[in-house]
Design an enzyme around this catalytic site. Sequence first.
Site, PDB file in Angstrom:
ATOM      1  N   GLU A   3      36.734 -99.083   1.997  1.00  0.00           N
ATOM      2  CA  GLU A   3      36.842 -99.990   2.105  1.00  0.00           C
ATOM      3  C   GLU A   3      36.573-100.805   2.936  1.00  0.00           C
ATOM      4  O   GLU A   3      36.949-101.122   4.789  1.00  0.00           O
ATOM      5  CB  GLU A   3      36.663-101.454   1.164  1.00  0.00           C
ATOM      6  CG  GLU A   3      35.178-101.373   0.300  1.00  0.00           C
ATOM      7  CD  GLU A   3      35.562-102.700  -0.419  1.00  0.00           C
ATOM      8  OE1 GLU A   3      33.935-102.815  -1.132  1.00  0.00           O
ATOM      9  OE2 GLU A   3      36.331-102.765  -0.926  1.00  0.00           O
ATOM     10  N   ASN A   8      39.447-102.503  -1.189  1.00  0.00           N
ATOM     11  CA  ASN A   8      39.790-100.868  -1.624  1.00  0.00           C
ATOM     12  C   ASN A   8      39.605-100.073  -0.240  1.00  0.00           C
ATOM     13  O   ASN A   8      39.855 -99.741   1.303  1.00  0.00           O
ATOM     14  CB  ASN A   8      38.920-100.377  -2.694  1.00  0.00           C
ATOM     15  CG  ASN A   8      37.716-100.059  -2.136  1.00  0.00           C
ATOM     16  OD1 ASN A   8      37.022 -99.391  -0.786  1.00  0.00           O
ATOM     17  ND2 ASN A   8      36.538-100.123  -3.230  1.00  0.00           N
ATOM     18  N   ASP A  34      38.627-107.634  -9.530  1.00  0.00           N
ATOM     19  CA  ASP A  34      38.703-108.748  -9.693  1.00  0.00           C
ATOM     20  C   ASP A  34      40.238-109.114 -10.174  1.00  0.00           C
ATOM     21  O   ASP A  34      40.617-110.565 -10.205  1.00  0.00           O
ATOM     22  CB  ASP A  34      37.774-108.916 -10.796  1.00  0.00           C
ATOM     23  CG  ASP A  34      36.120-108.974 -10.574  1.00  0.00           C
ATOM     24  OD1 ASP A  34      35.847-108.663  -8.882  1.00  0.00           O
ATOM     25  OD2 ASP A  34      35.113-108.084 -11.611  1.00  0.00           O
TER      26      ASP A  34
END
Length: 337
Positions: free
Chosen positions: A217, A214, A284
Amino acid sequence: MNTPLPVPSISSRKLTAYLSRFSRTKIFVLGDLILDHYIWGNVTRVSPEAPVPVVHVNSESYRMGGAANVYHNIATLGGQVELCGVIGDDPYGKQIVKDVRRISKKSTGLFVDRSRPTIKKTRIVAHNQQIVRYDVEQRKTISRTIERKIIRHLDTRLPDLSCIVISDYAKGLITEELMRHVQRQADDHGVPVIVDPKVEHMPYYAGVTVITPNYLEAKQGAGFLSTQQISVQQIGNTLQKNLDCQAVVVTRGEEGMSIFEKDGHTWSIPAVARQVYDVTGAGDTVVSTLALALSAKASIADAAVIANQAAGIVVGMVGTATVTRDQLQQVFSHDIG
């Protein structure tokens, strides 16, 4: 001033061709296994003991989380998939095994570690709003014995695989030695590796095919402070060069995705969610759909467009959720045509 990134597109016809190949893919998911526990109820009063809501419980449910949710997403979208990770010797580990066997008879990649509990995240939800979450976990690194078992298991599967997905929740499963082995073997067999990373392990992922951090991150993984004002272009390009991946796909929530390829191509994909109820598991869904699309011979840009649409569907559901091929087909026929 930053130049706006071009926006890729994909036709419904092209999507149908990719979706038709999903069933031929063979994907190996390796990562931290989590059991998502939901307590559903409603609130009508505040506790007299403390300024907190009193939840009247109506029901409870369990769903596969972490790497298990990636596995579930791939299976729901029609891919052939195997899951590999660690569970504890407890009822929650048995619940994960039960859920996996409901999808596939293959559960040989689930290794029991009696020294740690199965990771469980409990969310209390009232009126479709999460009230609180509490976690049961142990984040210590897996033992060398378990690590060797995972390596041996992966080695037996590699010749038949179309893709490896690493689902890293920084709970102890993903180690530097394990990733070195995965990357070396994947390179030898020509198998792409797609990673949903954690910042503290970013150096482990040098040379993988695609990573899907993301925005925060990616920013921290590229070496910038979270407080610095840095463009997503600079972040993505820096991270791609540092890790030498084929592509970095930065997920940006309501701003969609940005893609930075090794060959210099960059793309921006706007978000498509109509209404966001719950972002649980959206990452995910992204890595799952990317793995399937790339295994179906989609370009990185096309795969990211499909993954973005899948994420837009799943955030419109409450709790850990999955997307079907029919849902994807329907969304593309309406939105892209």
